[in-house]
Design a protein around this motif. Structure first.
Motif, PDB file in Angstrom:
ATOM      1  N   TYR A  22      -6.917   4.163   4.410  1.00  0.00           N
ATOM      2  CA  TYR A  22      -6.951   3.245   3.279  1.00  0.00           C
ATOM      3  C   TYR A  22      -7.723   1.981   3.666  1.00  0.00           C
ATOM      4  O   TYR A  22      -8.635   1.534   2.971  1.00  0.00           O
ATOM      5  CB  TYR A  22      -5.548   2.874   2.791  1.00  0.00           C
ATOM      6  CG  TYR A  22      -5.621   1.897   1.651  1.00  0.00           C
ATOM      7  CD1 TYR A  22      -5.838   2.340   0.351  1.00  0.00           C
ATOM      8  CD2 TYR A  22      -5.575   0.519   1.882  1.00  0.00           C
ATOM      9  CE1 TYR A  22      -5.995   1.451  -0.696  1.00  0.00           C
ATOM     10  CE2 TYR A  22      -5.723  -0.384   0.838  1.00  0.00           C
ATOM     11  CZ  TYR A  22      -5.936   0.092  -0.443  1.00  0.00           C
ATOM     12  OH  TYR A  22      -6.105  -0.796  -1.472  1.00  0.00           O
ATOM     13  N   GLN A  23      -7.359   1.438   4.849  1.00  0.00           N
ATOM     14  CA  GLN A  23      -8.006   0.197   5.273  1.00  0.00           C
ATOM     15  C   GLN A  23      -9.512   0.372   5.491  1.00  0.00           C
ATOM     16  O   GLN A  23     -10.294  -0.537   5.241  1.00  0.00           O
ATOM     17  CB  GLN A  23      -7.364  -0.307   6.559  1.00  0.00           C
ATOM     18  CG  GLN A  23      -5.961  -0.812   6.340  1.00  0.00           C
ATOM     19  CD  GLN A  23      -5.309  -1.168   7.655  1.00  0.00           C
ATOM     20  OE1 GLN A  23      -5.311  -0.367   8.590  1.00  0.00           O
ATOM     21  NE2 GLN A  23      -4.784  -2.365   7.734  1.00  0.00           N
ATOM     22  N   TYR A  79      -2.662   5.225   6.175  1.00  0.00           N
ATOM     23  CA  TYR A  79      -2.799   3.769   6.072  1.00  0.00           C
ATOM     24  C   TYR A  79      -4.115   3.311   6.708  1.00  0.00           C
ATOM     25  O   TYR A  79      -4.841   2.491   6.136  1.00  0.00           O
ATOM     26  CB  TYR A  79      -1.596   3.086   6.723  1.00  0.00           C
ATOM     27  CG  TYR A  79      -1.617   1.591   6.572  1.00  0.00           C
ATOM     28  CD1 TYR A  79      -1.521   1.004   5.316  1.00  0.00           C
ATOM     29  CD2 TYR A  79      -1.740   0.760   7.687  1.00  0.00           C
ATOM     30  CE1 TYR A  79      -1.548  -0.374   5.166  1.00  0.00           C
ATOM     31  CE2 TYR A  79      -1.765  -0.616   7.543  1.00  0.00           C
ATOM     32  CZ  TYR A  79      -1.673  -1.182   6.283  1.00  0.00           C
ATOM     33  OH  TYR A  79      -1.707  -2.546   6.140  1.00  0.00           O
ATOM     34  N   ILE A 123      -3.260   5.794  -1.443  1.00  0.00           N
ATOM     35  CA  ILE A 123      -4.092   6.838  -0.841  1.00  0.00           C
ATOM     36  C   ILE A 123      -3.269   8.123  -0.750  1.00  0.00           C
ATOM     37  O   ILE A 123      -2.082   8.089  -0.419  1.00  0.00           O
ATOM     38  CB  ILE A 123      -4.655   6.399   0.532  1.00  0.00           C
ATOM     39  CG1 ILE A 123      -5.573   7.492   1.105  1.00  0.00           C
ATOM     40  CG2 ILE A 123      -3.545   6.028   1.524  1.00  0.00           C
ATOM     41  CD1 ILE A 123      -6.498   7.014   2.208  1.00  0.00           C
ATOM     42  N   ARG A 176     -11.129   0.816   1.589  1.00  0.00           N
ATOM     43  CA  ARG A 176     -10.811   0.044   0.388  1.00  0.00           C
ATOM     44  C   ARG A 176     -11.995  -0.773  -0.076  1.00  0.00           C
ATOM     45  O   ARG A 176     -12.927  -0.993   0.655  1.00  0.00           O
ATOM     46  CB  ARG A 176      -9.600  -0.850   0.631  1.00  0.00           C
ATOM     47  CG  ARG A 176      -9.886  -1.950   1.623  1.00  0.00           C
ATOM     48  CD  ARG A 176      -8.670  -2.824   1.825  1.00  0.00           C
ATOM     49  NE  ARG A 176      -8.759  -3.500   3.087  1.00  0.00           N
ATOM     50  CZ  ARG A 176      -7.735  -4.180   3.623  1.00  0.00           C
ATOM     51  NH1 ARG A 176      -6.571  -4.188   3.047  1.00  0.00           N
ATOM     52  NH2 ARG A 176      -7.895  -4.787   4.760  1.00  0.00           N
ATOM     53  N   VAL A 186       1.285   5.213   0.389  1.00  0.00           N
ATOM     54  CA  VAL A 186       0.603   6.357   1.011  1.00  0.00           C
ATOM     55  C   VAL A 186       1.386   7.640   0.684  1.00  0.00           C
ATOM     56  O   VAL A 186       2.614   7.642   0.691  1.00  0.00           O
ATOM     57  CB  VAL A 186       0.445   6.185   2.541  1.00  0.00           C
ATOM     58  CG1 VAL A 186      -0.359   4.937   2.852  1.00  0.00           C
ATOM     59  CG2 VAL A 186       1.793   6.118   3.254  1.00  0.00           C
ATOM     60  N   LEU A 237      -7.173   6.465  -3.693  1.00  0.00           N
ATOM     61  CA  LEU A 237      -8.162   7.083  -2.801  1.00  0.00           C
ATOM     62  C   LEU A 237      -7.611   8.460  -2.440  1.00  0.00           C
ATOM     63  O   LEU A 237      -6.406   8.627  -2.274  1.00  0.00           O
ATOM     64  CB  LEU A 237      -8.312   6.268  -1.516  1.00  0.00           C
ATOM     65  CG  LEU A 237      -8.862   4.853  -1.634  1.00  0.00           C
ATOM     66  CD1 LEU A 237      -8.922   4.206  -0.238  1.00  0.00           C
ATOM     67  CD2 LEU A 237     -10.253   4.885  -2.255  1.00  0.00           C
ATOM     68  N   GLY A 246      -2.709  -0.704  -3.620  1.00  0.00           N
ATOM     69  CA  GLY A 246      -3.601   0.428  -3.403  1.00  0.00           C
ATOM     70  C   GLY A 246      -2.805   1.664  -3.047  1.00  0.00           C
ATOM     71  O   GLY A 246      -1.698   1.569  -2.521  1.00  0.00           O
ATOM     72  N   ILE A 292       0.869  -1.177   0.000  1.00  0.00           N
ATOM     73  CA  ILE A 292       0.000   0.000   0.000  1.00  0.00           C
ATOM     74  C   ILE A 292       0.909   1.230   0.000  1.00  0.00           C
ATOM     75  O   ILE A 292       1.835   1.328   0.812  1.00  0.00           O
ATOM     76  CB  ILE A 292      -0.917   0.025   1.247  1.00  0.00           C
ATOM     77  CG1 ILE A 292      -1.720  -1.284   1.365  1.00  0.00           C
ATOM     78  CG2 ILE A 292      -1.836   1.239   1.205  1.00  0.00           C
ATOM     79  CD1 ILE A 292      -2.595  -1.600   0.178  1.00  0.00           C
TER      80      ILE A 292
END
Ligand SMILES: Nc1ncnc2c1ncn2[C@@H]1O[C@H](COP(=O)(O)OP(=O)(O)OP(=O)(O)O)[C@@H](O)[C@H]1O
Ligand SMILES: CC(C)(CO)[C@@H](O)C(=O)NCCC(=O)O
Ligand SMILES: [K+]
Length: 257
Positions: free
Chosen positions: A253-254, A250, A64, A257, A7, A89, A62, A5
């Motif tokens: 994001y979680q 982070y 963000i 998602r 960020v 995101l 992913g 991920i």
């Protein structure tokens, strides 16, 4: 392994980037914010950082982004789709933060301040005051219910130092460290004393005034470049977390998602 991920925290001075793997921040970088830079320029820069760290952009699952520089969003979103094949995101309207924002206009609050509050609430029990020493120094109050009330925005340490040097012919650029004594015996010491002791006084003064206004004893958390230095002399700062903003990204994001 396609599990990373990515960020990205876009500030007015620096963009801080981090990679999370299995819930751990494994890599982080800091690059200058250039408000005119294109998606390809950022793409090359970021690909270079990944390559140098032995990471592959296509292993990113992913992305963000939080940004307080609206003019860069277009370039950064394009960078993500073009070089990472991911739609990022973006912290802003439409993203679930779980935070009740009591600003008159919630859209006005800087994304970095929201992200910091999300991270701090995950680790500490409110009420909280979160201080971020960036381009601006921001103070954010989160009440006992976990509601984001707002706070204060002051000129950052770097900006104040720069202003002194810019506006007064005989004042030099200085290193930001505490002088041996507050009664400086030369120009450099005097400026270090004025800026850093002045800053500690400002920080503790704002915290005290906020505590009086709320009649509470909040936990005080600081982040950003000068957090460590200021915290050493501050009466009230209890915790310093250099990665607060990345942690918040982070978490968000979680949750989204
Ligand atoms: N040990 C240090 N001594 C002096 N200054 C430091 C030190 N560490 C960091 N800084 C200063 O802090 C700044 C980095 O702080 P931070 O990342 O919080 O803010 P920023 O990136 O400048 O701001 P923004 O997030 O608004 O872009 C650096 O630009 C540097 O001037
Ligand atoms: C104050 C800064 C510049 C700090 O990065 C940023 O959070 C921002 O642009 N905020 C918007 C104004 C506000 O938070 O009320
Ligand atoms: K920052």
């Amino acid at each position: 392994m396609r599990g990373m991920i990515f960020v990205i925290d876009v500030g007015n001075t620096n963009i801080v980037l981090g990679v999370y793997q299995q819930d751990q921040l494994t890599h982080h970088w800091r690059i200058n914010t250039h408000k005119q830079q294109t998606e390809d320029e950022y793409g090359m820069l970021v690909k270079g950082l990944f390559r140098e760290a032995g990471l592959s952009p296509l292993d990113v699952r992913g992305i963000i982004i939080s940004s307080v520089v609206p003019s860069l969003m277009f370039a950064l979103e394009r960078m993500c789709t073009k070089y990472f094949k991911q739609t990022p995101l973006v912290v802003g309207p439409g993203l679930k933060t779980g935070l009740a924002i009591q600003y008159e206009n919630p859209k006005e609050v800087g994304a970095d301040r929201i992200v910091n509050a999300v991270a701090a609430l995950e680790e500490y029990t409110p009420p909280l005051i979160i201080i971020d020493f960036g381009t601006a120094t921001t103070f954010c109050y989160v009440d006992e219910k976990g509601h984001y009330l707002g706070g204060a925005i002051a000129p950052g340490v770097q900006i104040s130092t720069e202003a002194l040097y810019q506006y007064a012919s005989k004042l030099p650029r200085i290193e930001l460290k505490f002088p041996r004594r507050v009664i400086g015996r030369n120009t450099v010491e005097a400026m270090q004393a004025g800026i850093l002791y002045g800053y500690v006084g400002q920080v503790d003064g704002i915290i005290e005034t906020m505590m009086e206004e709320k009649s509470q004893q909040p936990t005080i958390i600081a982040t950003g470049g000068l957090a460590e230095i200021i915290a050493q002399k501050s009466t009230y700062i209890q915790h310093v977390d250099p990665f607060l903003t990345l942690k918040g990204l982070y978490l968000l994001y979680q949750r989204n998602r």
